[in-house]
Write a protein that holds these residues in place. Structure first.
Motif, PDB file in Angstrom:
ATOM      1  N   SER A  23       0.828  -1.210   0.000  1.00  0.00           N
ATOM      2  CA  SER A  23       0.000   0.000   0.000  1.00  0.00           C
ATOM      3  C   SER A  23       0.861   1.257   0.000  1.00  0.00           C
ATOM      4  O   SER A  23       0.569   2.216  -0.713  1.00  0.00           O
ATOM      5  CB  SER A  23      -0.920  -0.001   1.231  1.00  0.00           C
ATOM      6  N   LYS A  26       2.399   1.721  -3.411  1.00  0.00           N
ATOM      7  CA  LYS A  26       1.445   2.276  -4.370  1.00  0.00           C
ATOM      8  C   LYS A  26       1.284   3.774  -4.169  1.00  0.00           C
ATOM      9  O   LYS A  26       1.076   4.519  -5.139  1.00  0.00           O
ATOM     10  CB  LYS A  26       0.099   1.562  -4.229  1.00  0.00           C
ATOM     11  N   TYR A  27       1.403   4.216  -2.936  1.00  0.00           N
ATOM     12  CA  TYR A  27       1.317   5.643  -2.619  1.00  0.00           C
ATOM     13  C   TYR A  27       2.447   6.426  -3.297  1.00  0.00           C
ATOM     14  O   TYR A  27       2.295   7.605  -3.634  1.00  0.00           O
ATOM     15  CB  TYR A  27       1.374   5.815  -1.101  1.00  0.00           C
ATOM     16  N   PHE A  29       3.868   5.570  -6.239  1.00  0.00           N
ATOM     17  CA  PHE A  29       3.869   5.377  -7.690  1.00  0.00           C
ATOM     18  C   PHE A  29       3.791   6.680  -8.493  1.00  0.00           C
ATOM     19  O   PHE A  29       4.408   6.767  -9.560  1.00  0.00           O
ATOM     20  CB  PHE A  29       2.725   4.454  -8.110  1.00  0.00           C
ATOM     21  N   PRO A  34       5.804   2.204 -11.005  1.00  0.00           N
ATOM     22  CA  PRO A  34       6.017   0.820 -10.561  1.00  0.00           C
ATOM     23  C   PRO A  34       7.452   0.342 -10.783  1.00  0.00           C
ATOM     24  O   PRO A  34       8.004  -0.387  -9.953  1.00  0.00           O
ATOM     25  CB  PRO A  34       5.039   0.015 -11.430  1.00  0.00           C
ATOM     26  N   TYR A  83       3.699  -4.876  -9.019  1.00  0.00           N
ATOM     27  CA  TYR A  83       3.583  -3.435  -8.814  1.00  0.00           C
ATOM     28  C   TYR A  83       2.859  -2.768  -9.980  1.00  0.00           C
ATOM     29  O   TYR A  83       2.120  -1.798  -9.789  1.00  0.00           O
ATOM     30  CB  TYR A  83       4.968  -2.817  -8.614  1.00  0.00           C
ATOM     31  N   ILE A  86      -0.919  -3.483  -9.255  1.00  0.00           N
ATOM     32  CA  ILE A  86      -1.595  -2.693  -8.229  1.00  0.00           C
ATOM     33  C   ILE A  86      -1.615  -1.206  -8.567  1.00  0.00           C
ATOM     34  O   ILE A  86      -2.322  -0.438  -7.915  1.00  0.00           O
ATOM     35  CB  ILE A  86      -0.979  -2.919  -6.834  1.00  0.00           C
ATOM     36  N   SER A  87      -0.841  -0.810  -9.583  1.00  0.00           N
ATOM     37  CA  SER A  87      -0.946   0.580 -10.039  1.00  0.00           C
ATOM     38  C   SER A  87      -2.213   0.789 -10.856  1.00  0.00           C
ATOM     39  O   SER A  87      -2.608   1.933 -11.108  1.00  0.00           O
ATOM     40  CB  SER A  87       0.277   0.962 -10.880  1.00  0.00           C
ATOM     41  N   LEU A  91      -5.543  -3.415  -4.620  1.00  0.00           N
ATOM     42  CA  LEU A  91      -4.534  -4.322  -4.073  1.00  0.00           C
ATOM     43  C   LEU A  91      -5.102  -5.707  -3.767  1.00  0.00           C
ATOM     44  O   LEU A  91      -4.493  -6.733  -4.093  1.00  0.00           O
ATOM     45  CB  LEU A  91      -3.939  -3.700  -2.804  1.00  0.00           C
ATOM     46  N   GLY A 247      -5.475  -2.065   1.488  1.00  0.00           N
ATOM     47  CA  GLY A 247      -5.847  -1.141   0.420  1.00  0.00           C
ATOM     48  C   GLY A 247      -6.962  -0.202   0.846  1.00  0.00           C
ATOM     49  O   GLY A 247      -6.961   0.982   0.486  1.00  0.00           O
ATOM     50  N   LEU A 251      -5.212   3.233   1.224  1.00  0.00           N
ATOM     51  CA  LEU A 251      -5.452   3.833  -0.086  1.00  0.00           C
ATOM     52  C   LEU A 251      -6.922   4.148  -0.350  1.00  0.00           C
ATOM     53  O   LEU A 251      -7.250   4.666  -1.414  1.00  0.00           O
ATOM     54  CB  LEU A 251      -4.952   2.874  -1.182  1.00  0.00           C
ATOM     55  N   GLU A 253      -9.309   2.127  -1.021  1.00  0.00           N
ATOM     56  CA  GLU A 253      -9.844   1.304  -2.114  1.00  0.00           C
ATOM     57  C   GLU A 253     -11.046   0.508  -1.600  1.00  0.00           C
ATOM     58  O   GLU A 253     -10.934  -0.231  -0.622  1.00  0.00           O
ATOM     59  CB  GLU A 253      -8.776   0.345  -2.634  1.00  0.00           C
TER      60      GLU A 253
END
Length: 290
Positions: A23, A26-27, A29, A34, A83, A86-87, A91, A247, A251, A253
């Motif tokens: 997570s 991803k923050y 990215f 990635p 990666y 998940i971009s 997730l 996630g 994030l 999600e």
């Protein structure tokens, strides 16, 4: 009771650490992408693993090098594909789709009808996540493809990792991570450019590597000798749940009920495969982390 449950608690903390790292990654990215995140993550992980396993203490044969090289390429491809997945997609969904890789490895050695029932359940869950229905039409097809590629990388990780570990031992993961880092770092530089060397991000990148590698590996090394392989594998089947929760918390999600049901199908398939096929032995290997 506490004596029996603490290894399970450590495995739960390990999974939380791994999915929490994803997570945070991803923050980052939007700045690193990635590819850049994968490059730094594997770079720091390789350093940590080399210090933990000290591979220089053991001589390497040509046969060991062959399998460790393939193992390292598998590590790199698995992480890069994950990666990238998940971009593009949540997730929890990416981890659930990735879990089909180990399921397929187990099925290749299957000789029981019941095992193919578990495979069928996994296929149903996977089909529910494909952007073919209105409930999953919002999922990026490329994200799903990358998650499937990550699952394939995980399958290769298992197959080549077994060979490498049997010949060279657990230090294979350290050398494999170095190989993965060597071929992925140039890709990270090519894709990210000078932003890859942003000094203010390095502490957070190091935290991601710590959560993804050093902490879970350390916890696993403490807990796994105390757990039967079947118990460990069953617990690992719950990874998509921790991923989805991570996630959601980090994030924001949110998954639909339909998507949660699809994840549950894949988890049931994984647990069923484990319970049907696993032998009651102690776990000696370390799981991969994303």
């Amino acid at each position: 009771m506490l004596k029996r449950s603490w290894p399970v608690l450590l495995i739960f903390i390990s999974m939380i650490s791994v999915q929490g790292s994803a997570s945070i990654a991803k923050y980052l990215f939007p700045v690193l992408g990635p590819e850049g995140m994968t490059a730094w993550r594997l770079f720091f992980s390789a350093i940590m693993l080399v210090l933990i396993f000290k591979p220089w203490r053991k001589a390497m044969t040509k046969q060991a090098l062959k399998y460790i090289f393939l193992y390292g390429i598998s590590i790199g491809c698995m992480n890069l594909a994950f990666y990238n997945a998940i971009s593009r997609i949540p997730l929890g969904i990416a981890v659930a789709i990735e879990l089909t890789g180990p399921i397929m490895v187990a099925m290749c050695a299957s000789q029981k009808v019941l095992d193919f029932i578990w495979l069928g359940i996994a296929i149903v869950g996977l089909a529910m996540l494909l952007p073919l229905t209105q409930a999953s039409s919002n999922l990026d097809p490329m994200g799903i493809l990358f998650a499937l590629l990550a699952g394939s990388g995980w399958a290769c990780y298992i197959l080549f990792g077994r060979k490498a570990s049997a010949i060279y031992g657990p230090a294979s993961v350290a050398i494999g991570s170095v190989i993965a880092s060597c071929f992925l770092f140039p890709i990270g530089i090519w894709q990210t450019g000078s932003a890859l060397f942003s000094l203010e991000l390095l502490p957070l990148i190091f935290v991601v590597s710590l959560l993804a590698s050093a902490i879970p590996y350390g916890l696993d090394m403490i807990a796994l000798p105390k757990l039967p392989a079947q118990t460990f594998s069953t617990l690992m089947s719950l990874s998509p749940v921790f991923a989805a929760l991570s996630g959601f918390i980090v994030l924001h999600e949110q998954l639909t009920h339909y998507q949660w049901l699809a994840i549950v199908f894949i988890i049931i398939s994984s647990i069923g495969t484990v319970l049907t096929m696993s032998r009651p032995t102690k776990v000696k290997s370390i799981k991969p982390s994303n």
